[in-house]
Design a protein around this motif. Structure first.
Motif, mmCIF file in Angstrom:
data_model
loop_
_atom_site.group_PDB
_atom_site.id
_atom_site.type_symbol
_atom_site.label_atom_id
_atom_site.label_comp_id
_atom_site.label_asym_id
_atom_site.label_seq_id
_atom_site.Cartn_x
_atom_site.Cartn_y
_atom_site.Cartn_z
ATOM 1 N N LEU A 108 0.702 -1.539 0.096
ATOM 2 C CA LEU A 108 -0.355 -0.285 0.546
ATOM 3 C C LEU A 108 0.851 1.121 -0.234
ATOM 4 O O LEU A 108 0.557 2.712 -0.727
ATOM 5 N N GLN A 109 2.071 1.041 0.880
ATOM 6 C CA GLN A 109 3.054 2.555 0.328
ATOM 7 C C GLN A 109 3.543 2.206 -0.833
ATOM 8 O O GLN A 109 3.859 4.037 -1.048
ATOM 9 N N ASP A 110 3.931 1.212 -1.339
ATOM 10 C CA ASP A 110 4.119 1.294 -2.709
ATOM 11 C C ASP A 110 3.144 2.036 -3.360
ATOM 12 O O ASP A 110 3.794 3.134 -4.137
ATOM 13 N N SER A 111 1.990 1.896 -3.658
ATOM 14 C CA SER A 111 1.192 2.140 -4.449
ATOM 15 C C SER A 111 0.930 3.439 -4.182
ATOM 16 O O SER A 111 0.909 4.464 -5.393
ATOM 17 N N PHE A 112 0.777 4.271 -3.145
ATOM 18 C CA PHE A 112 0.766 6.052 -2.737
ATOM 19 C C PHE A 112 1.976 5.962 -3.119
ATOM 20 O O PHE A 112 1.320 7.776 -3.604
ATOM 21 N N ARG A 113 2.687 5.895 -2.830
ATOM 22 C CA ARG A 113 3.953 6.484 -4.047
ATOM 23 C C ARG A 113 4.471 6.822 -5.196
ATOM 24 O O ARG A 113 4.722 7.566 -5.310
ATOM 25 N N ASP A 114 4.101 5.301 -5.448
ATOM 26 C CA ASP A 114 3.228 6.284 -6.799
ATOM 27 C C ASP A 114 2.631 6.961 -7.408
ATOM 28 O O ASP A 114 2.595 7.090 -8.781
ATOM 29 N N PHE A 115 1.245 6.654 -6.857
ATOM 30 C CA PHE A 115 0.354 8.105 -7.609
ATOM 31 C C PHE A 115 1.084 8.747 -7.316
ATOM 32 O O PHE A 115 0.819 9.853 -8.066
ATOM 33 N N TYR A 116 1.383 9.571 -6.329
ATOM 34 C CA TYR A 116 2.188 10.455 -5.357
ATOM 35 C C TYR A 116 3.127 11.354 -6.622
ATOM 36 O O TYR A 116 3.264 12.294 -7.152
ATOM 37 N N THR A 117 4.204 10.552 -7.044
ATOM 38 C CA THR A 117 5.320 11.161 -7.589
ATOM 39 C C THR A 117 4.688 10.543 -9.287
ATOM 40 O O THR A 117 5.686 11.575 -9.946
ATOM 41 N N HIS A 118 3.820 10.808 -9.666
ATOM 42 C CA HIS A 118 3.290 10.305 -10.963
ATOM 43 C C HIS A 118 2.731 12.084 -10.732
ATOM 44 O O HIS A 118 2.105 12.298 -12.093
ATOM 45 N N LYS A 119 2.110 11.767 -9.684
ATOM 46 C CA LYS A 119 0.376 13.577 -9.587
ATOM 47 C C LYS A 119 2.093 14.309 -9.730
ATOM 48 O O LYS A 119 2.006 15.960 -10.238
ATOM 49 N N TYR A 120 3.332 14.447 -8.682
ATOM 50 C CA TYR A 120 4.184 15.603 -8.818
ATOM 51 C C TYR A 120 5.110 14.581 -9.402
ATOM 52 O O TYR A 120 5.825 14.561 -8.640
ATOM 53 N N SER A 121 5.759 14.856 -10.242
ATOM 54 C CA SER A 121 6.881 14.653 -10.762
ATOM 55 C C SER A 121 8.139 15.460 -9.709
ATOM 56 O O SER A 121 8.824 16.656 -9.583
ATOM 57 N N GLY A 122 9.166 14.781 -9.589
ATOM 58 C CA GLY A 122 10.215 15.045 -8.988
ATOM 59 C C GLY A 122 10.409 15.571 -7.948
ATOM 60 O O GLY A 122 11.706 15.471 -7.213
#
Length: 772
Positions: A557-571
């Motif tokens: 679940l942590q990995d899933s949210f990290r993917d969502f966040y980095t996709h939304k805010y790259s960098g």
């Protein structure tokens, strides 16, 4: 009554000629005579024509007899109207001056006799003698009035041309001269009056009318100011000098102040009853000096602290009013300031009472404000003294009040049960009243930000609106620079809530549900309850990221949210702070199923007991991934030694060692189904508080460095004293000259500045140059 006036040629009236034998008037030739009865004026001829000298002598004799009769209190044979006419006749015949001189001589002899008689009676006791004087004086004034009524024509004609020589003034002047000549008599009268006044001051009853009439006598004779007032004021000074010394020792301060007030009222009444109004100012001034001004220090030393401690509003108000009369408010203000510093220092220095320090200070401030308003009449200088005193004792122990004020506000915002919104806001306002006195506002900011972070992250705030209200109050007090980071924390919480809504509808969320497979329902339940708060590093306190050995579902679940966040805010990079996380865990005990609300650290530790019955501390450190041994020990203590004892330790004692073994408490029983177990790591330790303070102090050195470099970059060259003055004016916390000197030396070592070769290090005239 017929009055004959001598004349050498008879009288003429209305063109009618009168003769000794009578006759008729001769009509004008142009008028035809008619028969008419004529009434003739008949004047009886004088048998002897008197001379002017006989007239003056006879007339004066009649006036003289009348005056003597008045002076001897005998019956006057001649009527008052006739006497008045005789006086006016003398005046019309230009005998005013001689008549006035004769009258003056006559009055002088009588006054001499009056004074002589009084002088012989001066040997009697003062009360009897004063009554004789009053009686003689009033008889004398009555006689003057009667004499003046006879000689009124003279008083209004001849005497009007002679300033201050009216018959009344002439008699008073003669009386005064004779009284002053008989010095013993005058002293006897004055001393008698003073004795009566002294008796009255001593509480005895006297005949005030006697004193009043004697004072009027002295005033009429213009002897009051020259002869009486000086002696009276000296007697007053002597009386109240002894009176003050006797009573300042005998009475306590409240009683003495009341006594002084009563004495002042008595003297004002004395002026009203029988003294001249002009005596009031010097009289009251003497009483004030002898009873108040001379004993200012004694009054303050003897009772000021006690009156302040007991909150004696009326007595302090009385003291303020009396001291104001003698221009001694500075003495009260000084004692007031010393009192505030001593009592305030006592509150701040009490290490055993840190928990109540802010509350005690607020109660003390409330009491002082009440006294300032009701006892000290809102005096601006006293208000300034309050500010100076609070600034002194709230900064005498560096940083401690700043921390405790932040903790006080934290307590109110976490637990406002029983408080209305208005009461909660009043608590915040009260805290800010003492917050404005502290120098270490950056220390307050650090602790407030740390506590605010916990309240926001763990949902411990009782009112979101109250939190924002407090921030707005801090912004108004300290400016936007102070509140920007705090407002940013609220902004992160709001943005995080929006992020979670977006995540629940995202592709990454759906992917996570599909990857779990058979445990899809359980995964959906876990994912739906997920609440991630993304914190901007510069806004929040420094939290240490960590890596825990989480269950597979949570790790995915942590990995899933990290993917969502980095996709939304790259960098952007996410770092997880697990020790701030909370979760809900279901547990099965012999007493039944329970739902535990615990921290991530507690959850990871308890999950290890699903596979083993007993586990050592060393094994838990490896299996949980908690590398910080201190955090692991705190977590075990919270589970084993809390009132909810989920775990047990094989050995006795609350100390946890590396080889200690823990196991699940099978005897645990609790009627509640949902149980919240507080984490010890959430409770700030003394060491953590010290670390927070040290970090702020370190930040201060950076602020001082930046200020020095900024100033020198602009000015290029300054003396040590000039640089010190500018730095002190720019930093918003309290620092010493020695602190600035250390930072200058550090900047010189780092080659930002250089010292003039001819300058002595640290001296006021030492010259620095900017070289960076």
């Amino acid at each position: 009554m017929t009055t004959t006036i001598p004349s050498t040629s008879g009288f003429t009236k209305n063109n009618t000629t009168a003769s000794t034998g009578g006759g008729l008037t001769n009509p004008s030739p142009s008028v035809t005579p008619t028969k008419k009865k004529i009434t003739c004026l008949k004047i009886k001829p004088l048998s002897l024509k008197p001379t002017v000298s006989n007239f003056e002598e006879e007339t004066w004799n009649k006036l003289n007899n009348a005056v003597v009769a008045i002076q001897k209190k005998e019956k006057i044979c001649t009527g008052q109207e006739e006497l008045y006419q005789l006086c006016s006749d003398l005046a019309r015949h230009k005998k005013s001056e001689s008549t006035y001189s004769k009258l003056k001589l006559l009055c002088s002899k009588h006054i001499e006799n009056v004074i002589y008689d009084l002088g012989h009676k001066a040997t009697t006791d003062h009360t009897t003698f004063l009554n004789i004087v009053v009686k003689s004086w009033e008889e004398f004034t009555d006689q003057i009035n009667m004499i003046r009524s006879i000689f009124l024509y003279l008083d209004r004609s001849y005497v009007m041309t002679i300033p201050d020589k009216s018959i009344w003034d002439m008699n008073l002047q003669i009386f005064k001269q004779n009284l002053k000549i008989n010095e013993h008599l005058l002293k006897k009268i004055i001393s008698g009056i003073l004795i009566l006044i002294k008796h009255e001051r001593s509480g005895e009853s006297i005949d005030k009318s006697v004193v009043q009439r004697l004072i009027r006598m002295l005033t009429s004779l213009h002897l009051y100011e020259d002869e009486f007032e000086k002696s009276f004021l000296e007697e007053t000074r002597s009386f109240y000098s002894n009176d003050g010394l006797n009573n300042i020792d005998k009475l306590n301060v409240p009683e003495y102040l009341q006594y002084v007030e009563s004495r002042l009222r008595q003297e004002v009444d004395r002026v009203t009853n029988y003294l001249s109004k002009l005596t009031k100012k010097p009289l009251i001034q003497i009483v004030e000096n002898e009873l108040i001004k001379k004993h200012v220090k004694t009054i303050l030393d003897k009772g000021f602290e006690e009156l302040m401690d007991l909150n004696r509003i009326m007595d302090l108000n009385r003291m303020y009013g009396l001291f104001k009369l003698v221009n001694e408010l500075d003495a009260i203000k000084e004692a007031f300031t010393v009192y505030l510093k001593i009592r305030g220092k006592r509150i701040v220095d009490d290490d055993q009472n840190d928990k109540n320090m802010v509350q005690d200070t607020l109660q003390f401030k409330s009491k002082i404000d009440q006294l300032h308003e009701q006892s000290f009449h809102k005096n601006e200088e006293f208000k300034h003294a309050i500010r100076k005193a609070f600034e002194y004792f709230l900064n005498i122990v560096p940083n401690k009040p700043s921390e405790l004020i932040a903790k006080y506000i934290d307590g109110k915002l976490k637990n406002s049960k029983g408080l209305t919104d208005d009461e909660l806001e009043r608590c915040m306002d009260n805290a800010l009243t003492i917050f404005k006195y502290i120098n270490g506002k950056d220390i307050f900011e650090a602790f407030y930000k740390k506590d605010l972070g916990k309240r926001l992250l763990f949902g411990k705030t009782s009112s979101y609106d109250a939190e924002k209200t407090m921030i707005s109050k801090l912004r108004a007090e300290c400016g936007t620079q102070f509140s920007n980071k705090l407002e940013g924390m609220f902004k992160d919480i709001d943005i995080s809530a929006e992020l979670m809504k977006g995540y629940e509808t995202s592709a990454e969320f759906k992917k996570f549900i599909n990857e779990v497979g058979e445990e899809k329902d359980r995964a959906l339940q876990i994912a739906s309850s997920l609440g991630v708060k993304v914190l901007t590093l510069s806004y929040w306190p420094n939290y240490t990221p960590d890596t825990l050995n989480l269950p597979m579902e949570l790790s995915l679940l942590q990995d899933s949210f990290r993917d969502f966040y980095t996709h939304k805010y790259s960098g952007r990079i996410l770092k997880w702070v697990s020790n701030l996380g909370q979760c809900s865990m279901k547990a099965l005990f012999p007493c039944g199923k329970k739902e535990l609300i615990i921290s991530f650290y507690q959850a990871v530790v308890l999950l290890q007991f699903n596979s083993k019955e007993k586990i050592s501390v060393r094994e838990l450190k490896q299996s949980t991934g908690i590398q910080d041994e201190k955090q692991l020990i705190l977590t075990l203590q919270s589970l084993a030694f809390h009132k909810e004892k989920i775990l047990k330790k094989e050995t006795k004692g609350t100390q946890v060692e590396e080889n200690d073994i823990f196991f699940v408490n099978e005897d645990y029983s609790q009627s509640k189904t949902k149980i919240k177990i507080d984490s010890f790591q959430l409770k700030e330790t003394k060491k953590e508080r010290e670390e927070t303070t040290e970090k702020v102090l370190l930040d201060r050195s950076y602020v001082i460095d930046a200020a020095i470099v900024r100033i020198m970059k602009t000015r290029k060259q300054l003396t040590h004293q000039q640089l010190l003055t500018e730095v002190l004016s720019q930093v918003r916390f309290s620092i010493q000259g020695q602190d600035v000197k250390k930072r200058i030396e550090s900047l010189i070592d780092r080659e930002y500045l250089e010292r003039d070769n001819n300058s002595q290090a640290g001296s006021a005239n030492c010259i620095y140059h900017y070289v960076a």
